[in-house]
Design an enzyme around this catalytic site. Structure first.
Site, mmCIF file in Angstrom:
data_model
loop_
_atom_site.group_PDB
_atom_site.id
_atom_site.type_symbol
_atom_site.label_atom_id
_atom_site.label_comp_id
_atom_site.label_asym_id
_atom_site.label_seq_id
_atom_site.Cartn_x
_atom_site.Cartn_y
_atom_site.Cartn_z
ATOM 1 N N GLU A 164 30.234 46.664 32.682
ATOM 2 C CA GLU A 164 30.889 45.691 33.561
ATOM 3 C C GLU A 164 31.932 44.905 32.766
ATOM 4 O OE1 GLU A 164 31.721 44.098 36.166
ATOM 5 O OE2 GLU A 164 30.791 45.433 37.611
ATOM 6 N N HIS A 188 40.613 50.727 56.636
ATOM 7 C CA HIS A 188 39.640 50.386 55.604
ATOM 8 C C HIS A 188 39.217 48.928 55.743
ATOM 9 C CE1 HIS A 188 41.043 54.104 53.666
ATOM 10 N NE2 HIS A 188 39.909 54.070 52.988
ATOM 11 N N LYS A 192 40.108 45.903 50.659
ATOM 12 C CA LYS A 192 40.900 46.923 49.974
ATOM 13 C C LYS A 192 42.272 46.354 49.636
ATOM 14 C CE LYS A 192 42.253 51.811 50.179
ATOM 15 N NZ LYS A 192 41.704 52.057 48.821
#
Length: 267
Positions: free
Chosen positions: A35, A156, A160
């Protein structure tokens, strides 16, 4: 042979899906999870984070901490981070599966230049259905494309950040290549006001953003008296995750080069 997989962006929605998909695969094993260094989840167990129970894989904040732990990296993050990770993999003898979209032309050229140094799969979409759709679109374009007006509509979720979607662009490229057109010259990304009559050579794109839509794509071939529509709808990111893990297992042992999901599927 089981492929040792590292997942970057492991704490994100797609990262957690990928962890789950690896756990369900007979051909892959999760051996590293990464991460951002500033993430509050550094040190967490990746399996617990994905809702699978402890798997003993601790999330780290730097890929260099796990350089000896994996064969292939799966990266669905952001263009600049993906590019850095690709350089790392090239320098350390790793493969990389890339699902990141939104690269600018310079980043894309730089990324693709690394194919001589590592095995790489790059796809805008890893679902089996989308890649089959690309094959169908080429067939439709070869039969109807020269006599049709072609429009691509994609939807979407509201989070996004790039538009049109990478999948929509790949669909447009597949159609344009089949018809011998240059997408950069014939694409129309928006219409407003007095636009005049439609140029029959153009390929239009329309973008919808909202809610939690995983990904819908429809391509319309509109001819006189009839219309053909080819649609793919994703209801879960798991279809993308399973495809990416399948691609990572397929990449094991491949020569350096840039591969596509269509090659993974034999299409």
């Amino acid at each position: 042979m089981t492929t040792k997989i590292a997942i970057t962006g492991a704490a994100g929605r797609m990262g957690r899906m990928l962890i789950e998909a690896v756990a369900a695969s007979d051909d892959a094993e999760l051996t590293a999870a990464i991460e951002r260094p500033e993430s509050s989840l550094i040190g967490a167990d990746a399996g617990e984070l994905a809702g699978l129970g402890k798997n003993g894989i601790t999330i780290v904040g730097d890929i260099s901490e796990v350089s000896d732990h994996f064969d292939t990296l799966i990266d669905f993050t952001a263009p600049s981070a993906t590019l850095d990770n690709a350089y790392f993999c090239a320098d350390h003898g790793k493969g990389i599966v890339i699902g990141t979209t939104g690269f600018n032309p310079e980043q894309l050229t730089e990324l693709e230049s690394l194919q001589a140094k590592l095995p790489m799969i790059k796809a805008a979409n890893y679902s089996t259905g989308v890649n089959l759709s690309l094959k169908l679109l080429e067939l439709a374009a070869s039969v109807m494309g020269s006599d049709s007006d072609i429009e691509i509509v994609e939807a979407h979720h509201k989070h996004k950040v790039d538009a049109p979607s990478g999948t929509a662009l790949v669909m447009g490229e597949a159609i344009a290549d089949t018809l011998g057109r240059d997408l950069s010259k014939v694409a129309v990304y928006g219409r407003e006001g007095q636009t005049g009559a439609r140029d029959s050579e153009t390929i239009g794109f329309a973008t919808v953003r909202g809610g939690d839509v995983v990904g819908d794509h429809t391509v319309m071939f509109m001819a006189e008296g009839e219309r053909l529509e080819i649609t793919h709808k994703a209801s879960s990111r798991m279809s993308f995750a399973r495809g990416a893990v399948r691609a990572a297992a397929w990449l094991m042992g491949k020569n350096n080069g840039l591969y596509t999901m269509r090659e993974v599927l034999g299409l």
